[in-house]
Every structure is written in C-alpha cells, then in structure tokens.
Design a protein around this motif. Structure first.
Motif, short mmCIF file in Angstrom:
data_model
loop_
_atom_site.label_atom_id
_atom_site.label_comp_id
_atom_site.label_asym_id
_atom_site.label_seq_id
_atom_site.Cartn_x
_atom_site.Cartn_y
_atom_site.Cartn_z
N HIS A 168 0.87 -1.17 0.00
CA HIS A 168 0.00 0.00 0.00
C HIS A 168 0.91 1.23 0.00
N VAL A 169 0.79 2.09 -0.99
CA VAL A 169 1.72 3.21 -1.20
C VAL A 169 0.94 4.51 -1.26
N LEU A 170 1.33 5.46 -0.42
CA LEU A 170 0.73 6.79 -0.41
C LEU A 170 1.67 7.77 -1.12
N ALA A 171 1.11 8.57 -2.03
CA ALA A 171 1.86 9.65 -2.68
C ALA A 171 1.07 10.94 -2.52
N ALA A 172 1.72 11.99 -2.00
CA ALA A 172 1.05 13.28 -1.81
C ALA A 172 2.10 14.38 -1.87
N THR A 173 1.66 15.58 -2.23
CA THR A 173 2.52 16.75 -2.42
C THR A 173 3.74 16.40 -3.28
N ILE A 174 3.53 15.64 -4.33
CA ILE A 174 4.61 15.28 -5.26
C ILE A 174 4.80 16.43 -6.24
N ALA A 175 5.97 17.05 -6.19
CA ALA A 175 6.21 18.27 -6.98
C ALA A 175 6.67 17.99 -8.40
N GLN A 176 7.28 16.82 -8.64
CA GLN A 176 7.76 16.44 -9.95
C GLN A 176 7.37 14.99 -10.22
N PRO A 177 7.03 14.65 -11.48
CA PRO A 177 6.70 13.25 -11.77
C PRO A 177 7.84 12.33 -11.34
N TYR A 178 7.46 11.15 -10.87
CA TYR A 178 8.46 10.22 -10.35
C TYR A 178 8.07 8.81 -10.77
N VAL A 179 9.05 8.02 -11.18
CA VAL A 179 8.80 6.62 -11.53
C VAL A 179 9.27 5.75 -10.36
N LEU A 180 8.31 5.09 -9.73
CA LEU A 180 8.60 4.23 -8.59
C LEU A 180 8.80 2.80 -9.08
N ASP A 181 9.96 2.25 -8.82
CA ASP A 181 10.22 0.85 -9.13
C ASP A 181 9.60 0.01 -8.02
N ILE A 182 8.52 -0.70 -8.32
CA ILE A 182 7.81 -1.43 -7.27
C ILE A 182 8.66 -2.57 -6.70
N ARG A 183 9.75 -2.91 -7.37
CA ARG A 183 10.65 -3.93 -6.82
C ARG A 183 11.42 -3.40 -5.62
N THR A 184 11.45 -2.06 -5.45
CA THR A 184 12.18 -1.48 -4.32
C THR A 184 11.29 -1.28 -3.10
N LEU A 185 10.01 -1.65 -3.21
CA LEU A 185 9.12 -1.53 -2.05
C LEU A 185 9.58 -2.47 -0.95
N PRO A 186 9.29 -2.16 0.31
CA PRO A 186 9.80 -2.99 1.42
C PRO A 186 9.40 -4.45 1.29
N ARG A 187 10.34 -5.33 1.51
CA ARG A 187 10.10 -6.77 1.41
C ARG A 187 9.73 -7.32 2.78
N PRO A 188 8.50 -7.81 2.92
CA PRO A 188 8.12 -8.41 4.20
C PRO A 188 8.98 -9.64 4.47
N PRO A 189 9.33 -9.89 5.71
CA PRO A 189 10.18 -11.05 6.00
C PRO A 189 9.48 -12.38 5.73
N ASN A 190 8.15 -12.38 5.69
CA ASN A 190 7.41 -13.64 5.57
C ASN A 190 6.42 -13.64 4.41
N GLY A 191 6.65 -12.79 3.39
CA GLY A 191 5.68 -12.68 2.31
C GLY A 191 6.31 -12.76 0.94
N GLN A 192 5.65 -13.48 0.01
CA GLN A 192 6.09 -13.58 -1.37
C GLN A 192 5.54 -12.41 -2.18
N VAL A 193 6.38 -11.80 -3.01
CA VAL A 193 5.96 -10.68 -3.84
C VAL A 193 5.55 -11.17 -5.23
N GLY A 194 6.27 -12.12 -5.78
CA GLY A 194 5.94 -12.65 -7.10
C GLY A 194 6.57 -11.86 -8.22
N ASN A 195 6.50 -12.41 -9.43
CA ASN A 195 7.11 -11.79 -10.60
C ASN A 195 6.19 -10.80 -11.31
N ARG A 196 4.88 -10.92 -11.06
CA ARG A 196 3.90 -10.03 -11.69
C ARG A 196 2.93 -9.52 -10.64
#
Length: 806
Positions: A655-683
């Motif tokens: 779950h990602v919150l974005a607010a007061t973003i002054a310039q467009p930004y490309v977020l690489d979802i692979r860099t989101l925090p990795r839970p110690p006990n959760g699978q993220v998957g390839n898609r």
C-alpha cells in the motif's frame, strides 16, 4: 544538592548486569581489534586508550580524549593543559572477553581509568562491545559511583562525562548524507530534525531538543550507520559542535551535566548500528537491537484496542475541545456524540477525554503552563460529568484513553496536602513548583482506581514539563524511575501507555517500558494546518522502537460551525487525513461536531464493527524520499512517498501513499519494502483508490516494474495497492472501497486452485462487502463480488463470483 542526593537514594535503579561474559585476557599492551575490521562495523583500540570506528574497513570516526567531571573538577585522558583539565585519567587495566546478552553474542574490550590524585579515587570504565559485524556499543561505566559531578543547573544542556568522544568528518565518505530524529514535543518536526549533507553543520542534542537517533548514509544507499544513546536514555545526552576555524566537528555522548552524583553501576554511552539495505531498513534493525537488548517484544501494541478499533477524540483541534453543546455540560455532549454515531451506524469503540475532564490548578494562561498541573485525575470535575466517570462508561460502553499531564503541587494525593503518597515538590525551569510521585505504590493505586470507569490507556502529555523539574535535572535516576514505575503499574492493571508531547529520550526509554504502545508523532491536528499529517519520516524512528505513530484526530466534514477556535478554519483534506490515520496503523479518531460526521469517509477506515482495516506495519517514508531530503533535487522523490504492506497466507500486498509530489516520479515497485514472511511474485496488478473506487487495474512485471507517480497535492493524493498475480493468473484486489483493501483484520486466508481464488473473510451479521479480483487475461478489468455476512460472521468468496457462509 542534598535534595538531589536524597532523590538519588529514593529512585536508584541499581547496577547494570553485564550478561554472560568470559574473560580472555588482562593487559595494557598492543592494539586490539573488536569486531571484523574488513566488513560491517568494528573498532580498533590502542594501548593508550584511543580508538577508531571502522565502517566497511574505512575509518569513519577518530576518538577524542575521554573526560569526566568528578569531585568538582575535570579529569582527562589527555594532557592536563591541552583540554583545560585539572587532573589526569590514567589507564590502569584492560580486559578482553566474549559473552552474550539479549541482543546476542558479543566480543568486548573493557578499559579501566583512574583519577589517582582524586580524593576519593575516581574510577571510570570505557567499554567497547561488538555484536557480529553490525552493532558497536561504546559505554562509560562507574562501578563505584561518582560524586561532585554537576557543572551547575544552568548547564543541563551539556555533558559531565565524554565517552564516546569523536572527531567527525575526517573519514566518512564525501558523498554521505544524514537524517536526524530529535526535538522536544514531537520527534519529527522539520525545524528540530535536521537533514542534509554529512558532516552536519549542526545536530540537535542536549535536554531541550533531546538526543534521538541519527542515520548517516552514502548517496548509493549501500552503507548506513545509525547512532544514538545506548542506555540510561533519560540522562544520556549528545553534544555536537563545529568550529568556525575549519577544525573538524566533534560528537560527544555523556551524562547530563546538571546531575550532582552518579550512583554505583551507572552507565551511559552510544550504539552504532551498520546496515547495507538503506537507511529505513537499517533504522528498523537498530531499533530491534535496542528492544532485544532490553528484553521487550516488538509487538506489544497488538493488545492495545485503541490502535485496532475506531475511536472518537476531543483532543486539541477537535470540535469538542473545551467546547460543549450550547448550554450543556460535557456529560450531555458526549452522550449526544454517542447517540449521533449510533444513529448513523458509525461504530466508535472508545473515546479520548482530553484535559478538560480533570481538575487542574490555576486558571487562564496557556494549557501547557506548569501552573495548571493535575489536582485530581481519578474523579472528574463535577461540572464536567455531574453523574461521574463510571456513569459515562456505563451509558456509552466506551473505554477511555485519558489525557494526563504534570502534577500540581496542590494535588490531592500528596502527603503534603493530606494524601497518602510521597511526592517531590520542586521548581521547574520557569520557577513554578510542581510535584512528582516517588513510588510505585501511587501509580498502582491510581491506575487501579481509574479502571472502574473504563480507562484503558494513560496518554501522558507534555512529559518535558515534569522532566524539567530541578530535582529531576539533578538526579541520575529519577526521570527513569518515574517512567518505568508508570509502565509497571499499567502493565499490572492490563492497561497501556501512549506518549503525548514527548521527546526522543522518552521514545528511547520505551524499550524498557512494556506498557508503552504508541505516541504522538505529529503536532496537534488543526483544520488550518495543511501538513500536520506528514509523519512518514518520523514513523520510521517510532516503528523501529516497536511503537505505533499516532497522527491525532481529524474533521471528516470540511465546515463545522460553532467550533471553539478563533478563525474561520475549514478542512479541505479530510480524505487525506483519514487515509494517513489508517496507514499510520495508529489511532483513527474523527473529531466532528454532532450531526457532521461523514459516515462514508469514516467507514472507509474500518469494518461495520469498528475494527480498523490496516497494514501490518505503519507506512514509512521510502529511501527515495530520504535521499531527496539529504542530497537535494534529482536524488529522489520530491514529496511524500510512503509504503506499508499486508501479508496474507504468505502473499505480500503493498500500500503506497503519494502526496505533495512536486515532480513526476517513476517508482520501481521492486524497491518496495520486502516483508520477511511474504512472497511478492514476478507479476503484480496495481490499483489506485485514493479518492474513489477504481474500475481498472494495471499489470506490472519484473521487467516493467515502473509505476508512474504524477504530480499531485493534498486533495488529489494517490493511494496505490499492489496484488501479486498467482500461478492461475488471478490476483486478489480486496475491498477497493476501503483505504487498505487487503487487511489481516478482514481476510483470514487466501487459497489458489487451478482455476480461481478462494478467500475467507470475517465480518458481522448484516454487513455488506464488495470484494474484487483481476485476471491477467482480462485487460485490467476488475471483477467485483458483492456479499452480505450472515449470523456466523464468516464468508468464503471466490473469484468466479461465489459467496458461501461458513
């Protein structure tokens, strides 16, 4: 001084247990490496007692002389004249050993220093302890205690002992930046939490701004070093200074300089924690180290209902803060709030009573004025609740989070006023005499009594007022004893402790306080404060210590006529405040006028029973936001970008919150925090539901993981959710009408079979639920299944449209 020495005896917490330790050798020759000097963190100690801190084999910090003020004069490990000292600390012994404590295995070098010309002899030990290759603890220990330490009450911002004492900037990488967590009142306000390039031109410290934690990290985010006090957090201070002549800056840790004596076994010092996974993750592992060393679990907050269910607040900024229905008292007003919420099916489960409910001394002036201390906290002012607090609990069914503050010298509990308990009466820094209870018995009585009217948590506000008493500033133990005694009594009565206005030293001390579960990480909410909600950065500090950051209440309706504030304020960003409250994983507390509660918005936060739908941890600022703060434009995201996650049946949902973003930004979802006990998957599918329920989802793979975050403000904030695509092509999107669509509160199990998804959910009889899925062959189209819970309160929902009661 006599008063302070008496307090020392009353509040002494005893000597520190050193854990299991095996001596290896005792000598005064050679150079010692404590830890692996080639990787992680280590320290090299010379035979003369000087030392160098190494990070990844590089010297980041060099030592300065060790110093101590004792017997009324300064003593130094350096030459007497060099540091204007009048005595020499001589190195008399060294001991090398290994052992273990709650934080794990360690290796250690212990140096013993003596001021031999002192009468009596002064002994100080300096300890170098390394845990693996990630954590270094440098502490000063006084086995026999020390007298004559104070530099005077006016010097409470300084230190009376200096170890570790470091030269800063001579070895750290040139591309380093930093972020600091400090500041009296709230440990995260920009004006008291500096950030930028390292070495810093200044750092917060001393008593007023308090010493929290500082993260120093390289521009590549490959190396991070977090440092903070390591023990006796209430009295350990940091002093950072930089000369104007080009000389290196200095960083010193030690005991507060106004303390008149250190008891036997007193220790103070600093912890340096290394990580290679960026500043956010390193901060978390730093906090987990402190918790493990103190023996406190990191999830005591789970048992606090104020963090897991919907509440109603009357805190500063609320409509009913020192404000009632016209011509009515608070008893009538709170009962009207209860009736209004019930009639609109808004399931408040508890209420916060602010300082208006108890009797205080004095009148007029600012609410934080020490002259307005608590007189009676166990019984409400009769003008407020004529029928009493127990009556209110019985007729609303709402347990109470009760605001508290410093004690008045006129309080009804003190022996000085005919009560049964011993209190210290002492002036604070404003010259006002206030009171402090000295023994656990008082707290046990107090919290046992308030249980009768449903008190579930003590919200201790403006803690710095109590801590600013002269007697507390002069004592090495009294502040710690005060906090720990409160916690012990609360635990014995199955109650909880939340910080109001506090300082980072209080947050650090919480690792030794089982009752503390949360605290305010923002200023008081006011509809006129556009950015009061910005707690993503400071939440990392709070969460690292195993606590939940509290945002404070919010108006769910923009215009609320009759409010008590002297302006024409409105709240145009109610949805953002609501979303942040849920994402913080802290209290969710609307603060509206009777008749103006926005049911639709409020119910986006919870189930029909008032159980909050939240992630597994608070949403924390991403490292990209910290990089922008430290290094400037072009190094990260310009705005607020936070993330949390939920893990269900081993699958991770972000779950990602974005607010007061002054310039467009490309977020690489692979860099989101990795839970110690959760699978993220390839898609993963990504959906956005900040300001409405989506009808389409976008599909991302590891080869196309960029999420385009547009320029947005407060009213048009973005709230993104990721859902892993299973091997059968389906993804569970959850309840898209809620701010957190996939929450462990609602979803008990996710099962995939060859053709569809099976989801088991919990709710209450008659509650409607709209649950969504998406399939990789559907072009992003969202499939929603609508159901209603029966009497059993559990349902099985499938992606092929089936609802079955269990």
């Amino acid at each position: 001084m006599a008063v302070a020495l008496q307090l020392l005896a009353l509040a002494s917490l005893g000597a520190f247990a050193l854990g299991n330790r095996t001596p290896d050798s005792t000598n005064l020759r050679g150079t010692w490496h404590v830890g692996d000097a080639s990787s992680g963190i280590a320290v090299v100690v010379s035979a003369a007692g000087s030392y160098t801190l190494l990070v990844q084999g590089q010297p980041w910090f060099q030592s300065a002389p060790t110093r101590l003020h004792a017997n009324g004069q300064w003593w130094s490990s350096s030459s007497v004249n060099e540091l204007n000292s009048s005595g020499l600390l001589s190195l008399t012994a060294s001991k090398h050993s290994t052992g273990a404590d709650g934080a794990g295995q360690f290796s250690e070098t212990l140096l013993t220093w003596q001021a031999k010309d002192a009468d009596p002899t002064v002994t100080m030990q300096t300890r170098f302890r390394v845990y693996g290759n990630h954590t270094l603890v440098l502490e000063q220990v006084f086995p026999g205690g020390v007298n004559g330490t104070s530099l005077g009450l006016a010097e409470f911002e300084s230190v009376l002992s200096e170890f570790p004492s470091l030269t800063v900037g001579t070895g750290t990488p040139e591309d380093a930046g930093f972020n600091q967590y400090s500041g009296r009142g709230v440990p995260g306000k920009p004006e008291t939490c500096p950030h930028g390039r390292w070495p810093a031109p200044s750092l917060s410290g001393g008593w007023t701004n308090a010493t929290g934690a500082t993260a120093v990290f390289t521009e590549s985010m490959s190396d991070t070093l977090v440092f903070s006090p390591s023990h006796d957090f209430s009295t350990t201070q940091q002093v950072y200074s930089c000369g104007n002549d080009g000389t290196p800056c200095s960083l010193k840790f030690g005991a507060r300089a106004s303390i008149v004596a250190l008891p036997p076994g007193y220790r103070s010092g600093a912890v340096f924690h290394y990580g290679a996974n960026g500043p956010t993750q390193t901060m978390i592992s730093w906090g987990r180290f402190l918790l493990a060393r103190a023996g406190k679990p990191h999830d005591t907050w789970r048992a606090d209902m104020s963090l897991n269910t919907l509440g109603y607040t009357t805190d500063n900024g609320a409509f009913y803060y020192y404000n009632t229905l016209p011509g009515k008292n608070y008893q009538d007003t709170i009962l009207a709030v209860h009736s209004d919420a019930t009639s609109h099916n808004i399931p408040f489960r508890w209420v916060l009573y602010d300082s208006w409910f108890y009797k205080k001394s004095g009148s007029g002036g600012h609410a934080q004025d020490p002259a307005h201390g608590v007189v009676n906290w166990t019984e409400a002012d009769p003008a407020v609740f004529p029928s009493g607090l127990a009556y209110m609990y019985k007729h609303t069914g709402w347990p109470v989070v009760a605001h508290n503050r410093a004690w008045s010298k006129d309080n009804v509990y003190a022996k000085q006023n005919g009560g049964d308990f011993e209190f210290l009466m002492s002036k604070d820094l404003t010259g006002e005499t206030i009171a402090l209870p000295l023994h656990l018995e008082f707290w046990d009585y107090l919290f046992g009594h308030v249980k009768t009217w449903g008190c579930l948590s003590n919200q201790q506000d403006w803690m710095f007022t109590q801590q600013g008493m002269e007697g507390v500033l002069q004592s090495a133990t009294l502040q710690t004893a005060w906090q720990v005694q409160m916690s012990q009594a609360l635990v014995s009565h199955d109650m909880h402790f939340g910080f109001g206005g506090s300082s980072p030293d209080n947050w650090l001390q919480s690792v030794e306080m089982l009752a503390v579960t949360n605290g305010r990480a923002t200023d008081d909410y006011h509809a006129s404060l556009n950015d009061q909600w910005q707690l993503g950065v400071v939440s990392t500090f709070v969460w690292a210590l195993g606590l939940i950051p509290a945002k404070d209440g919010w108006w769910s309706t923009a215009v609320q006529p009759g409010h008590p504030y002297k302006d024409n304020r409105t709240e145009p960003y109610s949805a953002l405040h609501a979303a942040v409250s849920v994402l913080s994983r802290g209290p969710v507390t609307p603060a509206d006028k009777v008749g103006l509660m926005n049911e639709t918005l409020i119910m986006r936060t919870c189930t029909a029973q008032g159980d909050l739908l939240q992630g597994d941890r608070p949403a924390l600022a991403l490292d990209a936001q910290l990089a922008q703060l430290a290094f400037g434009p072009g190094h990260g995201v310009d705005g607020q970008l936070w993330a949390t996650y939920t893990v269900i049946s081993g699958f991770a949902y972000h779950h990602v919150l974005a607010a007061t973003i002054a310039q467009p930004y490309v977020l690489d979802i692979r860099t989101l925090p990795r839970p110690p006990n959760g699978q993220v998957g390839n898609r993963s599918f990504v959906v956005e539901n900040g300001v409405g329920v989506p009808v389409m989802a976008s599909l991302h793979s590891t080869d196309d993981a960029g999420l385009a975050v547009p320029v947005c403000g407060r009213a048009d904030f973005r709230l993104y959710h990721t859902a892993p695509v299973m091997t059968n092509g389906w993804a569970v999107l959850g309840e898209l009408a809620k701010f957190v669509p996939v929450s462990a509160t609602r979803i008990r199990q996710i099962i995939q079979n060859a053709e569809d998804m099976i989801v088991r959910v919990a709710g209450s009889a008659g509650e409607a639920i709209a649950f969504s899925f998406a399939h990789e062959t559907g072009g992003g189209k969202i499939v929603t299944v609508s159901c209603e819970f029966g009497d059993l309160g559990t349902l099985t929902i499938t992606s092929n449209g089936q609802c079955t009661e269990e």
